[in-house]
Scaffold this active site. Structure first.
Site, short mmCIF file in Angstrom:
data_model
loop_
_atom_site.label_atom_id
_atom_site.label_comp_id
_atom_site.label_asym_id
_atom_site.label_seq_id
_atom_site.Cartn_x
_atom_site.Cartn_y
_atom_site.Cartn_z
CG ASP A 1 -1.85 1.13 1.30
OD1 ASP A 1 -2.67 1.22 0.37
OD2 ASP A 1 -1.80 1.95 2.24
CG ASP B 1 -1.38 2.33 6.90
OD1 ASP B 1 -2.26 1.86 6.16
OD2 ASP B 1 -1.12 3.55 6.95
CG ASP C 1 -4.10 -0.91 3.95
OD1 ASP C 1 -4.53 -1.23 5.07
OD2 ASP C 1 -2.98 -0.42 3.76
P1 ADP Z 1 -3.66 5.24 -0.22
O1 ADP Z 1 -4.18 4.14 -1.08
O2 ADP Z 1 -2.46 5.88 -0.83
O3 ADP Z 1 -3.44 4.79 1.19
P2 ADP Z 1 -6.31 6.40 0.22
O4 ADP Z 1 -7.07 5.31 -0.44
O5 ADP Z 1 -6.43 6.48 1.70
O6 ADP Z 1 -4.77 6.41 -0.23
O7 ADP Z 1 -6.77 7.80 -0.39
C1 ADP Z 1 -6.72 7.99 -1.77
C2 ADP Z 1 -6.77 9.44 -2.16
O8 ADP Z 1 -8.01 10.03 -1.75
C3 ADP Z 1 -5.72 10.30 -1.50
O9 ADP Z 1 -4.50 10.21 -2.17
C4 ADP Z 1 -6.35 11.68 -1.62
O10 ADP Z 1 -6.19 12.20 -2.92
C5 ADP Z 1 -7.83 11.39 -1.42
N1 ADP Z 1 -8.23 11.60 -0.03
C6 ADP Z 1 -8.52 10.64 0.88
N2 ADP Z 1 -8.90 11.18 2.06
C7 ADP Z 1 -8.80 12.53 1.90
C8 ADP Z 1 -9.05 13.65 2.75
N3 ADP Z 1 -9.45 13.52 4.03
N4 ADP Z 1 -8.86 14.89 2.23
C9 ADP Z 1 -8.46 15.06 0.96
N5 ADP Z 1 -8.21 14.05 0.11
C10 ADP Z 1 -8.39 12.80 0.57
MG MG Z 2 -3.20 3.52 3.29
#
Ligand code: ADP
Ligand code: MG
Length: 344
Positions: free
Chosen positions: A21, A223, A227
Site C-alpha cells: 500500500d 497499515d 487497506d
Molecule cells: P492510499 O491508497 O495511498 O493509502 P487512500 O485510499 O487512503 O490512499 O486515499 C486515496 C486518495 O483520496 C488520497 O491520495 C487523496 O487524494 C484522497 N483523499 C482521501 N482522504 C482525503 C481527505 N481527508 N482529504 C483530501 N483528500 C483525501
Molecule cells: Mg493507506
C-alpha cells in the site's frame, strides 16, 4: 519482526507477489502541504482555502487531513475554526461539509467532478501530481477555489527492500487510491514499476483476488488505513506497527517499527525455515528407513540403530540451529553494506 505462528511462517515462503500500500507503508504517512495555488491568485482565496478546508478536514482521520489542518494552524494561528454541519467522508476520495451554510469539498479530481465542479481552471495551474505529490482540490459552493500539493516522503529503506524482493524472484506491486501520476512518481522513487492506482478502499481486496486468480500467492503489506480488506484477502498479510489495531490484530506478520526492509527478511526467513524443515525430514527419514530395517534383518546391532536414531535428533537440532547462524550472517552483511561497524 513478529510472526503470528508457525502456520504463517510456513505459508509465507510460497509468496510470488508482494503488494505494498502506498500511504503509511511505502511512505511515512505523515504528509505535509508543500504548495498551494488559488485559481484567481488572490491571497484572500488562499486564506479561505486553508480555513475552509481545515474546518472540514479536522473531522477526518486521513493522513492528508492532518497535513491540511496542521498547515492551516501554522499559517493562520489566530483564526478560529468555523463550525461544520453535514460532514461527509468519501473513503479514498476526500471530505465535504457545510461551513457557515456553504458547501465545501476537499478531495481528489474524481470527487470534485462527481459533485459537478468545473475542473478546467486546473489546466492553468502547475500540476502537483508530477512531483509525486497528492493533489487536494478545494471547492466552495460548487466552484473550484484552488489546489494544494501534499507531499509524503518515501521511507529511505524502500528502494533496497524492493530490490531484495525482486532478487528473490518476487513480483512487486504498488496499490493506492491516489491518482495515477502521483502513484507512478512514488513507484519510480521506490523502484516499483507495477502500479495499481485510483483504487478505492473497497476495491483494494478485489485487486488482490485478481492477482490470485492469475495464480499468484499474494503477500499484502499495509497499515490498515483503507487497506484492511486487502490485508485479509491476501495469502499473507504484513502490518506496520504504527498502523490500525484491526490490521495489527489480523496480520500474519507484524513489523513493529514499520521498517519495510522487514518484508524481504520475513520472506527470506520463511523460505530458509522451510528448507531446514524439509532437510530435517530427509535426515530423520534416512536414519530410520536405513537403520531400523538393517537392525531388523540382523545386519547391524540394534543398539547401533538406536544410537543412530538419537543421533538423527541431534542432527535435526544442529541443522535447525543453522537458521540462527543464517540470521546473524545476514545481519553482518547488511551492516557491512551500510558501512557500519559490525557489532554482533
Ligand atoms: P492510499 O491508497 O495511498 O493509502 P487512500 O485510499 O487512503 O490512499 O486515499 C486515496 C486518495 O483520496 C488520497 O491520495 C487523496 O487524494 C484522497 N483523499 C482521501 N482522504 C482525503 C481527505 N481527508 N482529504 C483530501 N483528500 C483525501
Ligand atoms: Mg493507506
Amino acid at each position: 519482526m513478529l510472526f503470528r505462528g508457525g502456520e504463517q511462517l510456513e505459508n509465507a515462503y510460497k509468496t510470488t507477489a508482494v503488494v505494498f500500500d502506498k500511504t503509511g507503508t511505502v511512505t511515512y504517512g505523515a504528509p505535509e502541504v508543500t504548495r498551494v495555488f488559488s485559481v484567481t491568485g488572490s491571497p484572500d482565496d488562499i486564506q479561505d482555502m486553508f480555513i475552509l478546508s481545515a474546518a472540514v478536514e479536522r473531522l477526518s482521520e486521513h493522513p492528508v487531513a492532518g497535513a491540511v489542518t496542521r498547515a492551516a494552524a501554522y499559517r493562520y494561528p489566530s483564526a478560529l475554526p468555523p463550525c461544520v454541519d453535514d460532514f461527509r467522508s468519501a473513503a479514498g476520495q476526500g471530505v465535504s461539509g457545510l461551513v457557515a451554510g456553504r458547501e465545501v469539498i476537499c478531495g481528489n479530481r474524481s470527487m470534485l467532478s462527481a459533485a459537478g465542479v468545473d475542473l478546467s481552471p486546473l489546466e492553468a495551474l502547475p500540476d502537483v501530481r508530477d512531483a509525486a505529490e497528492t493533489e487536494v482540490c478545494v471547492a466552495r459552493e460548487g466552484v473550484l477555489l484552488g489546489v494544494m500539493g501534499v507531499a509524503d516522503r518515501i521511507k529511505p529503506e524502500a528502494p533496497a527492500a524492493v530490490e531484495k524482493l525482486k532478487k528473490l524472484g518476487i513480483e512487486v506491486w504498488l496499490l493506492t487510491g491516489d491518482n495515477g501520476r502521483t502513484a507512478a512518481a512514488i513507484g519510480s522513487q521506490a523502484g516499483i514499476e507495477l502500479v495499481m492506482s485510483e483504487v478505492p478502499p473497497e476495491k483494494k481486496a478485489e485487486k488482490i483476488k485478481e492477482l490470485q486468480a492469475h495464480g499468484k500467492r499474494v503477500c499484502m503489506v499495509g497499515d490498515g488505513i483503507n487497506d484492511a480488506p486487502a490485508l485479509s484477502a491476501a495469502d499473507t498479510s504484513i502490518a506496520m506497527g504504527g498502523g490500525t489495531d484491526v490490521a495489527i490484530d489480523a496480520s500474519d506478520v507484524l513489523l513493529p517499527g514499520g521498517n519495510i526492509d522487514g518484508v524481504p527478511l520475513a520472506l527470506y526467513i520463511s523460505r530458509a525455515t522451510m528448507r531446514v524443515i524439509k532437510s530435517n525430514l530427509l535426515w530423520a527419514l534416512l536414519y530410520n528407513i536405513v537403520c531400523i530395517p538393517m537392525a531388523a534383518c540382523g545386519i547391524i546391532n540394534p543398539s547401533i540403530a538406536s544410537a543412530a536414531m538419537s543421533f538423527s535428533s541431534i542432527a535435526v537440532m544442529m541443522n535447525s540451529l543453522r537458521l540462527k547462524h543464517m540470521g546473524e550472517k545476514k545481519k553482518l552483511r547488511s551492516h557491512a553494506k551500510k558501512g557500519e561497524a559490525a557489532q554482533v
